[in-house]
Design an enzyme around this catalytic site. Structure first.
Site, PDB file in Angstrom:
ATOM      1  CG  ASP A  84       7.241 -12.890  69.861  1.00 55.71           C
ATOM      2  OD1 ASP A  84       6.493 -11.990  70.669  1.00 55.71           O
ATOM      3  OD2 ASP A  84       7.636 -12.608  68.807  1.00 55.71           O
ATOM      4  CE  LYS A 114       8.408  -9.504  71.046  1.00 54.69           C
ATOM      5  NZ  LYS A 114       7.360  -9.195  70.070  1.00 54.69           N
ATOM      6  CD  GLU A 183       9.353  -4.089  65.138  1.00 53.39           C
ATOM      7  OE1 GLU A 183       8.859  -4.762  66.010  1.00 53.39           O
ATOM      8  OE2 GLU A 183       9.839  -4.319  64.076  1.00 53.39           O
TER       9      GLU A 183
END
Ligand code: KIV
Length: 282
Positions: A84, A114, A183
């Protein structure tokens, strides 16, 4: 089991087999995740809260992310690992984005990186993809920019907001991302995105109608105590198990019940007498 490739993940989407994705931040948890058959692991910048006790993800650094990715890779050599990108590792310039994404591959052997944002980070996604790195998009609630979103709130709940979320998803795919995480948006929006995109769509708090799910391991095992988002399902209560074990230990130490005979090294037979004589100078 052999490590899943991007090709395998696309095949799972095609065949309707859901992708199971979980965060991990350390060596033992990564071993458990691989043994449990997770398809993917995310070394999320949520480690800021789950491991370091920060209030959010903003203080997390590249070096912290790399170290945790290295530990996870050692624990899960045969799992697709996503690193991440932390705050300020890609927001500044395309060059910073490519350099920092590359560090994840060179130093921690991850399979993908990501980054958060839709339309506004499309250029960064394109730059990373053009450098030959698998980029994973992250839209909807994006914790690194939660200030802009008015806090950690569900996104896409009105028709206008849902349209913006869809525009973000399309921009991420067009820019070259190979997977996308959505999300905290309603399932109707997730379903629409999953229908119009060709890349696998993963959800955290975005409902069932997509290609797979992500959870934060510290939530799943009941370790993270500060708060529990609506979308979390707790599968264990590690906090209770560990605290109870520690309480038992304290009791045993105070009551001289630990260590017991079986936890204690023995002197070689006959050596204690010799030892005492030696110490008494006889
Ligand atoms: O850091 C992380 O674990 C994440 C999730 C919140 C999606 O990005």
């Amino acid at each position: 089991m052999a490590k899943k490739s991007l090709f395998d993940l696309y095949n799972m989407k095609k065949q309707g087999e859901k992708i199971a994705w979980l965060t991990s931040y350390d060596f033992p948890t990564a071993q458990f995740a691989e043994a449990a058959g997770l398809d993917m692991i995310l070394v999320g910048d949520s480690l800021g809260m789950c491991v370091y006790g920060y209030n959010g993800t903003v203080p997390v650094t590249m070096d912290q992310c790399i170290q945790h990715c290295q530990a996870v890779r050692r624990g899960a050599p045969n799992t697709f690992v996503v690193g991440d990108m932390p705050f300020l590792s890609y927001q500044t310039t395309d060059a910073d984005a490519v350099y920092n994404a590359g560090r994840f591959l060179k130093e921690a052997d991850v399979d993908a990186v990501k980054l958060e944002g839709g339309v506004r980070v499309a250029d960064r996604i394109r730059a990373i993809s053009d450098a030959g790195i698998v980029a994973v998009g992250h839209i909807g609630l994006t914790p690194q920019s939660s200030g802009l979103l008015g806090g950690h709130k569900a996104q896409g709940r009105t028709a206008d907001a849902a349209k913006l979320t869809v525009e973000d998803a399309v921009a991420v795919e067009k820019a070259g991302a190979k997977l996308i995480l959505v999300e905290a948006v309603p399932p109707e929006v997730t379903a629409y995105i999953t229908k119009i995109l060709t890349i696998p769509v993963l959800s955290i708090g975005a409902g069932l109608p997509c290609d797979g799910q992500l959870l934060i391991v510290s939530d799943l095992i009941g370790q993270f105590q500060a708060f529990t988002p609506k979308f979390v399902k707790k599968y264990a209560n590690v906090a209770e198990v560990v605290t109870n074990a520690m309480k038992e230990y304290v009791k045993d130490v105070k009551g001289s019940k630990f260590p017991a005979d079986e936890h204690t090294y023995k002197m070689v037979a006959g050596e204690e007498e010799k030892f005492l004589k030696l110490m008494n100078g006889k």
